[in-house]
Design a protein around this motif. Structure first.
Motif: not given
Length: 288
Positions: A100-120
């Motif tokens: 599916f991903l290969k067939a739709q790559s021309n019109g494909l968006l992908a989203t997600d959340l990433l997290h980072v941690d601060t010094i506090g």
């Protein structure tokens, strides 16, 4: 006297004799059918993997067309030994999503959340969207308290930023995070973009987003201390700028997302180094 100095017992002597008799009259094992060549075994497993709805008789029929001679029973044993049980085989999800991903790559968006941690030790979350065909990344926002309303607003701002370019997209791949609600999906549906939800606990079904998260952590977030939300937002935007304009990608023949594949660059006589993302990453460009 002889009984006192005997070396072996009568029982041992009789056992040896019986062993000699058995060895003399035992027939050699029959050779049986010749083993299936390794190349043919691999071909059988390939057909079984690529065609989860094929049974061993269907594989047998397909192999006969190019002239391979192997019994259906042998094919069944090979498929079972490879973990490819009776058709239809279960859990073909990963292969289906790859197709599916290969067939739709021309019109494909992908989203997600990433997290980072601060010094506090405060955890911050960044929402991003990737244009899969070019690998262009958009950092939508950073917050310590992501909500469904916040994610929906970030989606609206993305489509406003894309403008007419949004008409070229047909699908958005996301996971089943509770922050991605029906309102979030409706924002993309209003532009004719269909939302495709990845199966539960299947990060491999959103591989481009997961790979970007890994790159951020390996090349940036794990190599410096982040003070607060503003600092995290600047760092992530700097990295996205480097990612889009300079970082080569194997899926694009070592071009950066914003590079024009039609432009052929000649070797440069001199190059210069530029430090990006607060000096964490070196970029090399043509010297003027």
């Amino acid at each position: 006297m002889l009984r006192r100095h005997r070396i072996i017992s009568p029982r041992t002597l009789l056992a040896w004799h019986q062993r000699l008799i058995k060895k003399k009259w035992m027939q050699p094992p029959s050779a049986g059918r010749p083993p299936v060549p390794q190349g043919l075994r691999q071909l059988i497993m390939r057909l079984g993997t690529e065609n989860p709805h094929w049974g061993f008789r269907r594989v047998h029929g397909e192999l006969r067309r190019p002239g391979h001679r192997v019994s259906p029973a042998a094919i069944r044993r090979i498929l079972r030994a490879a973990g490819l049980g009776p058709a239809p085989r279960r859990h073909p999800t990963r292969g289906e999503w790859t197709t599916f991903l290969k067939a739709q790559s021309n019109g494909l968006l992908a989203t997600d959340l990433l997290h980072v941690d601060t010094i506090g030790l405060q955890r911050l979350y960044a929402l991003f969207v990737m244009e899969v065909h070019t690998r262009t990344v958009h950092i939508l926002g950073v917050t310590a308290h992501p909500t469904a309303a916040w994610a929906t607003q970030q989606a609206r701002q993305l489509l406003w930023h894309l403008g007419e370019h949004a008409a070229g997209f047909t699908h958005l791949v996301r996971d089943r995070d509770a922050k991605f609600t029906a309102a979030f999906d409706a924002v993309f549906a209003s532009e004719g973009i269909t939302v495709a939800k990845a199966p539960p606990r299947s990060p491999n079904c959103n591989p481009h987003a997961e790979r970007f998260i890994g790159s951020v952590r390996e090349e940036c977030a794990n190599r410096l201390l982040i003070y607060d939300r503003g600092h995290a937002q600047r760092i992530l935007h700097d990295y996205a700028h480097h990612f889009n304009e300079h970082r080569p990608h194997q899926g694009r023949q070592q071009l950066a997302p914003l590079d024009d594949p039609k432009v052929l660059l000649l070797p440069a006589a001199r190059i210069k180094r530029r430090q990006a993302v607060t000096g964490l990453i070196n970029e090399y460009r043509r010297a003027s």
